[in-house]
Design a protein around this motif. Structure first.
Motif, short mmCIF file in Angstrom:
data_model
loop_
_atom_site.label_atom_id
_atom_site.label_comp_id
_atom_site.label_asym_id
_atom_site.label_seq_id
_atom_site.Cartn_x
_atom_site.Cartn_y
_atom_site.Cartn_z
N TRP A 1 0.75 -1.30 -0.03
CA TRP A 1 0.02 0.18 0.19
C TRP A 1 0.84 0.99 0.14
O TRP A 1 0.72 1.98 -0.75
CB TRP A 1 -0.78 0.05 1.16
CG TRP A 1 -1.77 1.23 1.45
CD1 TRP A 1 -2.78 1.66 0.84
CD2 TRP A 1 -1.26 2.32 2.23
NE1 TRP A 1 -3.11 2.89 1.03
CE2 TRP A 1 -2.25 3.40 2.10
CE3 TRP A 1 -0.17 2.48 3.17
CZ2 TRP A 1 -2.34 4.54 2.75
CZ3 TRP A 1 -0.33 3.70 3.86
CH2 TRP A 1 -1.06 4.83 3.43
N ALA A 2 1.83 1.30 0.82
CA ALA A 2 2.63 2.43 0.88
C ALA A 2 3.43 2.53 -0.51
O ALA A 2 3.69 3.75 -0.86
CB ALA A 2 3.58 2.12 2.04
N SER A 3 4.03 1.60 -1.03
CA SER A 3 4.31 1.52 -2.30
C SER A 3 3.50 2.32 -3.50
O SER A 3 3.97 3.02 -4.24
CB SER A 3 5.01 0.06 -2.96
OG SER A 3 5.52 0.24 -4.18
N ASP A 4 2.49 1.94 -3.30
CA ASP A 4 1.28 2.22 -4.34
C ASP A 4 1.09 4.05 -4.26
O ASP A 4 1.24 4.67 -5.13
CB ASP A 4 -0.04 1.69 -4.21
CG ASP A 4 0.20 0.12 -4.67
OD1 ASP A 4 0.82 -0.09 -5.43
OD2 ASP A 4 -0.87 -0.51 -4.39
N VAL B 1 10.24 2.61 -0.32
CA VAL B 1 9.50 2.13 0.73
C VAL B 1 10.34 1.08 1.45
O VAL B 1 10.37 0.97 2.86
CB VAL B 1 8.05 1.57 0.17
CG1 VAL B 1 7.50 0.69 1.26
CG2 VAL B 1 7.18 2.63 -0.18
N LEU B 2 11.03 0.31 0.80
CA LEU B 2 11.58 -0.94 1.66
C LEU B 2 12.82 0.01 2.39
O LEU B 2 13.16 -0.67 3.54
CB LEU B 2 12.35 -1.95 0.62
CG LEU B 2 11.15 -2.93 0.17
CD1 LEU B 2 11.76 -3.60 -0.87
CD2 LEU B 2 10.45 -3.68 1.19
N ALA B 3 13.58 0.70 1.72
CA ALA B 3 14.43 1.67 2.59
C ALA B 3 13.98 2.26 3.70
O ALA B 3 14.77 2.26 4.92
CB ALA B 3 15.29 2.43 1.56
N ALA B 4 12.83 2.82 3.61
CA ALA B 4 12.39 3.54 4.90
C ALA B 4 11.94 2.50 5.81
O ALA B 4 12.14 2.76 6.99
CB ALA B 4 11.07 4.18 4.34
N ALA B 5 11.54 1.40 5.27
CA ALA B 5 10.68 0.22 6.46
C ALA B 5 12.20 -0.26 7.02
O ALA B 5 11.90 -0.89 8.30
CB ALA B 5 10.33 -0.74 5.69
N SER B 6 13.26 -0.35 6.60
CA SER B 6 14.46 -0.84 7.25
C SER B 6 14.88 0.02 8.55
O SER B 6 15.54 -0.65 9.56
CB SER B 6 15.65 -0.79 6.48
OG SER B 6 16.02 0.36 5.91
N VAL B 7 14.09 1.18 8.79
CA VAL B 7 14.23 1.77 9.95
C VAL B 7 13.78 1.32 11.06
O VAL B 7 14.22 1.58 12.30
CB VAL B 7 14.08 3.27 9.59
CG1 VAL B 7 14.21 4.20 11.02
CG2 VAL B 7 14.78 4.09 8.64
#
Length: 108
Positions: free
Chosen positions: A47-50, A66-72
């Motif tokens: 959803w965040a990617s969309d 989004v994956l880079a931000a989620a790695s936080v």
């Protein structure tokens, strides 16, 4: 490196709950972590990617961002482990575990 915390987490669970509840405590941890990581997280990241794709010049890069931000979130999880260490000795003593400063935490 992602799985480095699983062993200590299960060891703590085994030492913090009564012997008759160890299997149930581990089952709850496995169930809820799998629910969060296999059911909720992929949907949320998709959803965040969309949503992000519509705001980028190249929408194909949205998943990367989004994956880079989620790695936080790994830092957030690490903070919780560090915060838990503050009360670890007190919690182990209250649970009736052996002296937490010795090798007695290793099951025999």
């Amino acid at each position: 490196m992602i799985y480095v915390a699983i062993g200590p987490t299960f060891a703590l669970i085994q030492n913090l709950v009564p012997a008759g509840m160890r299997a149930l405590a581990c089952a709850f941890l496995l169930f809820f972590s799998n629910l969060a990581n296999l059911a909720v997280a992929p949907q949320l990241l998709g959803w965040a990617s969309d949503v992000t794709a519509s705001r980028l010049d190249d929408p194909r890069q949205s998943l990367r961002w989004v994956l880079a931000a989620a790695s936080v979130t790994a830092l957030w999880a690490a903070w919780h482990y560090v915060a838990a260490v503050r009360s670890l000795r007190r919690d182990l003593t209250a649970a009736g575990a052996a002296d937490p400063t010795t090798e007695a935490l290793v099951p025999s």
